[in-house]
Design an enzyme around this catalytic site. Sequence first.
Site, PDB file in Angstrom:
ATOM      1  N   LYS A  64       0.919  -1.376   0.081  1.00  0.00           N
ATOM      2  CA  LYS A  64      -0.088   0.097  -0.032  1.00  0.00           C
ATOM      3  C   LYS A  64       0.757   1.177  -0.055  1.00  0.00           C
ATOM      4  O   LYS A  64       0.222   2.375   0.346  1.00  0.00           O
ATOM      5  CB  LYS A  64      -1.052   0.132   1.096  1.00  0.00           C
ATOM      6  CG  LYS A  64      -1.997  -1.099   1.423  1.00  0.00           C
ATOM      7  CD  LYS A  64      -2.354  -1.427  -0.101  1.00  0.00           C
ATOM      8  CE  LYS A  64      -3.357  -0.356  -0.650  1.00  0.00           C
ATOM      9  NZ  LYS A  64      -3.830  -1.074  -1.989  1.00  0.00           N
ATOM     10  N   GLY A  66       2.026   2.239  -3.131  1.00  0.00           N
ATOM     11  CA  GLY A  66       1.792   2.876  -4.159  1.00  0.00           C
ATOM     12  C   GLY A  66       2.432   1.886  -5.392  1.00  0.00           C
ATOM     13  O   GLY A  66       2.619   2.388  -6.450  1.00  0.00           O
ATOM     14  N   ASN A  68       1.196  -0.672  -7.081  1.00  0.00           N
ATOM     15  CA  ASN A  68       0.251  -0.822  -8.195  1.00  0.00           C
ATOM     16  C   ASN A  68       0.325   0.315  -9.230  1.00  0.00           C
ATOM     17  O   ASN A  68       0.309   0.117 -10.477  1.00  0.00           O
ATOM     18  CB  ASN A  68      -1.191  -0.991  -7.781  1.00  0.00           C
ATOM     19  CG  ASN A  68      -2.244  -1.358  -8.927  1.00  0.00           C
ATOM     20  OD1 ASN A  68      -2.019  -2.374  -9.496  1.00  0.00           O
ATOM     21  ND2 ASN A  68      -3.448  -0.705  -9.062  1.00  0.00           N
ATOM     22  N   TRP A  69       0.229   1.561  -8.757  1.00  0.00           N
ATOM     23  CA  TRP A  69       0.214   2.787  -9.661  1.00  0.00           C
ATOM     24  C   TRP A  69       1.530   2.972 -10.169  1.00  0.00           C
ATOM     25  O   TRP A  69       1.724   3.053 -11.212  1.00  0.00           O
ATOM     26  CB  TRP A  69       0.018   4.040  -8.650  1.00  0.00           C
ATOM     27  CG  TRP A  69       0.191   5.209  -9.242  1.00  0.00           C
ATOM     28  CD1 TRP A  69      -0.291   5.645 -10.564  1.00  0.00           C
ATOM     29  CD2 TRP A  69       0.842   6.581  -8.742  1.00  0.00           C
ATOM     30  NE1 TRP A  69       0.022   7.107 -10.736  1.00  0.00           N
ATOM     31  CE2 TRP A  69       0.671   7.587  -9.735  1.00  0.00           C
ATOM     32  CE3 TRP A  69       1.347   6.827  -7.377  1.00  0.00           C
ATOM     33  CZ2 TRP A  69       1.260   9.006  -9.458  1.00  0.00           C
ATOM     34  CZ3 TRP A  69       1.819   7.894  -7.339  1.00  0.00           C
ATOM     35  CH2 TRP A  69       1.726   9.101  -8.077  1.00  0.00           C
ATOM     36  N   HIS A 130       6.906  -6.552  -2.825  1.00  0.00           N
ATOM     37  CA  HIS A 130       6.676  -6.225  -1.321  1.00  0.00           C
ATOM     38  C   HIS A 130       7.612  -6.628  -0.670  1.00  0.00           C
ATOM     39  O   HIS A 130       7.848  -6.205   0.689  1.00  0.00           O
ATOM     40  CB  HIS A 130       5.119  -6.627  -0.731  1.00  0.00           C
ATOM     41  CG  HIS A 130       4.374  -6.072  -1.474  1.00  0.00           C
ATOM     42  ND1 HIS A 130       3.945  -4.832  -2.027  1.00  0.00           N
ATOM     43  CD2 HIS A 130       2.790  -6.580  -1.855  1.00  0.00           C
ATOM     44  CE1 HIS A 130       2.859  -4.841  -2.411  1.00  0.00           C
ATOM     45  NE2 HIS A 130       1.932  -5.502  -2.499  1.00  0.00           N
ATOM     46  N   ARG A 152       6.336   5.385   1.183  1.00  0.00           N
ATOM     47  CA  ARG A 152       4.936   6.432   1.287  1.00  0.00           C
ATOM     48  C   ARG A 152       4.972   6.805   2.654  1.00  0.00           C
ATOM     49  O   ARG A 152       5.576   6.096   3.620  1.00  0.00           O
ATOM     50  CB  ARG A 152       3.581   5.848   0.784  1.00  0.00           C
ATOM     51  CG  ARG A 152       2.545   6.508   0.873  1.00  0.00           C
ATOM     52  CD  ARG A 152       1.500   5.768   0.661  1.00  0.00           C
ATOM     53  NE  ARG A 152      -0.093   6.548   0.453  1.00  0.00           N
ATOM     54  CZ  ARG A 152      -1.204   6.055  -0.072  1.00  0.00           C
ATOM     55  NH1 ARG A 152      -1.333   4.557   0.197  1.00  0.00           N
ATOM     56  NH2 ARG A 152      -2.012   6.839  -0.166  1.00  0.00           N
ATOM     57  N   SER A 160      -4.478   2.886   4.285  1.00  0.00           N
ATOM     58  CA  SER A 160      -4.719   2.381   2.868  1.00  0.00           C
ATOM     59  C   SER A 160      -4.600   0.888   3.187  1.00  0.00           C
ATOM     60  O   SER A 160      -5.226   0.226   2.801  1.00  0.00           O
ATOM     61  CB  SER A 160      -3.629   2.783   1.914  1.00  0.00           C
ATOM     62  OG  SER A 160      -3.820   1.840   0.702  1.00  0.00           O
ATOM     63  N   PHE A 251      -4.529   9.051 -10.955  1.00  0.00           N
ATOM     64  CA  PHE A 251      -5.369   8.320 -10.298  1.00  0.00           C
ATOM     65  C   PHE A 251      -6.657   8.039 -10.849  1.00  0.00           C
ATOM     66  O   PHE A 251      -7.403   6.969 -10.973  1.00  0.00           O
ATOM     67  CB  PHE A 251      -5.388   8.712  -8.873  1.00  0.00           C
ATOM     68  CG  PHE A 251      -6.394   7.935  -7.851  1.00  0.00           C
ATOM     69  CD1 PHE A 251      -5.827   6.690  -7.321  1.00  0.00           C
ATOM     70  CD2 PHE A 251      -7.816   8.030  -7.403  1.00  0.00           C
ATOM     71  CE1 PHE A 251      -6.575   5.741  -6.393  1.00  0.00           C
ATOM     72  CE2 PHE A 251      -8.322   7.494  -7.046  1.00  0.00           C
ATOM     73  CZ  PHE A 251      -7.923   6.104  -6.153  1.00  0.00           C
ATOM     74  N   ALA A 253      -7.498   8.679 -13.989  1.00  0.00           N
ATOM     75  CA  ALA A 253      -7.603   7.855 -15.227  1.00  0.00           C
ATOM     76  C   ALA A 253      -7.560   6.256 -15.136  1.00  0.00           C
ATOM     77  O   ALA A 253      -8.200   5.557 -15.657  1.00  0.00           O
ATOM     78  CB  ALA A 253      -6.247   8.311 -16.054  1.00  0.00           C
TER      79      ALA A 253
END
Length: 315
Positions: A64, A66, A68-69, A130, A152, A160, A251, A253
């Site tokens: 969590k 980020g 994935n982004w 991870h 983060r 998150s 985010f 999009a």
Amino acid sequence: MAQAGMRELLEKALAEEKDISPSDRMFFHNGEMYPTIICCPGTLKILDTFEARSDDVILVGYPKTGTNWVGQILVELEAASGKYDEKERKKRSMQQREKELSLFPYLEFGDPGKFERMKQLPSRRVIKTHLAPQRLPKSIFQKKAKILVLFRNPKDTAVSYLHFSNSMKLFPTQKTWDEFFSDFSSGKVPYGLYFNHIIEWNKYLDDKNVMFITYEEIKENAALGMKRMVDFFDFSVSEQEIQSIVDKTTFKAMKDRASETHGEIAKNLFRKGIVGDWKNIFSEDQNEEMDRKFEESVARTKLGMMLKYDEYCKC
């Protein structure tokens, strides 16, 4: 393309989670906790058989933070850097999709047979994980593959992580915020204590094959963050292509395309995507406890200072 494997894995896991008994939702490997719904003991046991390549694009981030982004940003940058013509791009996309459907983009997710299948993937492979550095396959460092390490701020990470854990039903029972905060602060969550990841990665500050970046840094100036990634991985991408990827990976999009790219599990992956959501949830006592633990563990390390804790984690 890599999202397809992730989507199939998580949708299958969600469909089967009701058959997993509460006592079997977590397992331990080398003293660390992992969720049964997405990880397999057999895969972790043979993790060191993974054969890295020197041109692999490795993204590492605690859950969590980020991944994935930023993982999607790296996929877009690699595709743009390849400069395939449209015919070759479609051919390559189909080949990659067929192979990655049975792969899963996180190194430790999925079945043990994935490492043999990964040998068939064309370069450059974008691989996410991870795992903390001491748990990564040795071949990654031996082959000098480049590693982008994402951090983060710990307060937003905790919030998150709670929502994702409850929506994916990682734990035997749903956790309240107070329960999860206690577990997160003591490292009783999958992948252990977040601050330990920061401590371990401090040992790699002088490694030229490791680059550090923060979620907040990319949120503040995505184009500048991508330019750093481009330089680090030696991607060949124009300014215009970078701007196009900035627009494609906001985010909003990504959330708008989520049902197409991630299927039913999209609602579990895309929530708010903002900085500072922790202010709506943390109690005064929890703020003080997190501040104290940060100060005691990593505040004076170089990576701890890079997190800009006072800016993002103080009211």
